[in-house]
Design an enzyme around this catalytic site. Structure first.
Site, PDB file in Angstrom:
ATOM      1  N   TYR A 186       0.841  -1.185   0.000  1.00 28.82           N
ATOM      2  CA  TYR A 186       0.000   0.000   0.000  1.00 28.82           C
ATOM      3  C   TYR A 186       0.887   1.249   0.000  1.00 28.82           C
ATOM      4  O   TYR A 186       2.109   1.150  -0.096  1.00 28.82           O
ATOM      5  CB  TYR A 186      -0.996  -0.059   1.148  1.00 28.82           C
ATOM      6  CG  TYR A 186      -1.906  -1.268   1.022  1.00 28.82           C
ATOM      7  CD1 TYR A 186      -2.688  -1.446  -0.119  1.00 28.82           C
ATOM      8  CD2 TYR A 186      -1.946  -2.258   1.996  1.00 28.82           C
ATOM      9  CE1 TYR A 186      -3.500  -2.573  -0.267  1.00 28.82           C
ATOM     10  CE2 TYR A 186      -2.753  -3.388   1.848  1.00 28.82           C
ATOM     11  CZ  TYR A 186      -3.520  -3.532   0.710  1.00 28.82           C
ATOM     12  OH  TYR A 186      -4.311  -4.649   0.549  1.00 28.82           O
ATOM     13  N   ARG A 234       3.304  -0.703  10.916  1.00 27.96           N
ATOM     14  CA  ARG A 234       3.364  -2.029  10.295  1.00 27.96           C
ATOM     15  C   ARG A 234       4.246  -1.963   9.052  1.00 27.96           C
ATOM     16  O   ARG A 234       4.090  -1.092   8.201  1.00 27.96           O
ATOM     17  CB  ARG A 234       1.983  -2.555   9.921  1.00 27.96           C
ATOM     18  CG  ARG A 234       2.064  -4.023   9.474  1.00 27.96           C
ATOM     19  CD  ARG A 234       0.737  -4.736   9.455  1.00 27.96           C
ATOM     20  NE  ARG A 234       0.864  -6.063  10.056  1.00 27.96           N
ATOM     21  CZ  ARG A 234      -0.027  -7.023   9.903  1.00 27.96           C
ATOM     22  NH1 ARG A 234      -1.117  -6.828   9.188  1.00 27.96           N
ATOM     23  NH2 ARG A 234       0.147  -8.188  10.486  1.00 27.96           N
ATOM     24  N   GLY A 328      -3.972 -13.910  13.132  1.00 36.26           N
ATOM     25  CA  GLY A 328      -4.981 -13.487  12.192  1.00 36.26           C
ATOM     26  C   GLY A 328      -6.017 -14.550  11.925  1.00 36.26           C
ATOM     27  O   GLY A 328      -7.081 -14.594  12.539  1.00 36.26           O
TER      28      GLY A 328
END
Length: 359
Positions: A186, A234, A328
């Site tokens: 991203y 992150r 997760g």
């Protein structure tokens, strides 16, 4: 005493255990109307279940700092007050269960404007509810994605301000931890990596230039985020490319820079910025990257990546490979994983009064 169930203090926030939930997009926010980007009943039930299950810290999924910063039209956002009010319902419940509420702030860059993952995740054209993606350079992620618009310096400065504004709203919404998303291909990750950043100005070329946006975002967020609350970052520790990408060496170097700018913990993942790469997955396959940052810097780290078993998670912490583990998929399968782990390890954890029969 179990390493997993030792409290962990960062600044003035004490997280009751080291079993944490990472951001995982649910693609379930309203995609149009006044509630666009706001959490729904699905989000409340999803996060509330993991809090009741004993998870120490829950990082709410990537939330766009602007409409075009979302991955999909169905993602959460934090660019208006309607979203703030909807998030308050979630944070109040998490706190009532002893869970620390956190949120990941994100801009998805060239990987924006896609459909939900379970319908294929294909890029969406503007006429189908999508928008034109933005990126450091006019380089498409892969053959399916459109060529993004290269950001101007003025647009970059605007995005830095959007991260700060979103952090201010996160505080108003009741969050106690903010995480900046610099991973998985991203926008911030795109600037970090020479694979996706071909700029020739102050935001491209050298390590110092490619990391400029990340540090400007950290500075802007830290300026509005209270001194007594922790800030996470992150990172994708590697692009998994043989050459021309972001590397583990870069990550170790950036960890020191991030800490100097006020980051309190590095959430260490990998990949997502280069298509078609071969990633050698397996149980705990990303833990060595977190372990290296922990060994070579003073910045606390959290480890992710196919951590599923209680003994495995306990060993990661006992061996000082990480300060916390983020589960997760396992927390999707088992919302009460933390309470089950505490029982197995003979540790204590908060149990809702309504679940007293389970003790």
């Amino acid at each position: 005493m179990s390493a997993l169930f030792q409290p962990f203090r960062l600044r003035d926030v004490t997280i009751p255990n080291r079993v944490w939930m990472p951001p995982m997009c649910q693609y379930s926010a309203a995609s149009e109307g006044p509630d666009t980007g706001a959490p729904t009943d699905w989000h409340f039930a999803h996060y509330a279940a993991r809090a009741a299950g004993g998870t120490g810290l829950i990082l709410v999924e990537a939330s766009g700092v602007s409409p075009e910063g979302r991955i999909s039209p169905y993602d959460l956002g934090l660019w208006n007050d309607t979203q703030v009010e909807a998030f308050r319902r979630i944070t109040r419940f998490l706190v009532s269960q002893g869970t620390v509420p956190g949120i990941q702030l994100a801009h998805s860059g060239r990987k924006a404007s896609t459909d939900r993952t379970w319908t294929g995740g294909a890029p969406l054209a503007p006429e189908a509810g999508g928008w034109q993606p933005l990126a450091p350079s006019a380089l498409a992620f892969d053959e399916r994605h459109p060529v993004p618009t290269e950001l101007t310096v003025d647009q970059i400065k605007q995005i830095v301000g959007q991260f700060a504004d979103a952090a201010d709203r996160a505080l108003a919404a009741g969050f106690e931890v903010v995480e900046i998303h610099g991973a998985h291909g991203y926008l911030i990750n795109e600037f970090l990596s020479p694979h996706s950043n071909h700029r020739t100005d102050a935001y491209g070329g050298s390590y110092e230039n490619r990391t400029r946006l990340a540090l400007e975002v950290v500075d802007a967020v830290r300026a509005v985020w209270p001194d007594d609350k922790p800030l996470f970052f992150r990172i994708s520790a590697t692009d998994w490319l043989e050459d021309g990408g972001w590397t583990a060496d870069d990550t170790v170097r950036l960890a020191g820079d991030l800490q100097a700018h006020g980051v309190d913990l590095l959430d260490v993942s990998t990949g997502g910025n280069a298509s078609g790469v071969r990633i050698p997955t397996g149980p705990g396959y990303q833990v060595p990257f977190a372990a290296r940052v922990k060994a070579e810097t003073a910045l606390p780290v959290a480890a992710v990546g196919l951590i599923t078993e209680v003994e495995q998670a306990e060993k990661i912490l006992a061996n000082e490979e990480a300060d916390a583990v983020l589960l997760g998929r396992e927390l999707l399968r088992s919302p009460s994983w933390a309470r089950l782990a505490a029982r197995e390890l003979g540790a204590e954890t908060q149990v809702p009064d309504q679940y007293h029969r389970s003790v």
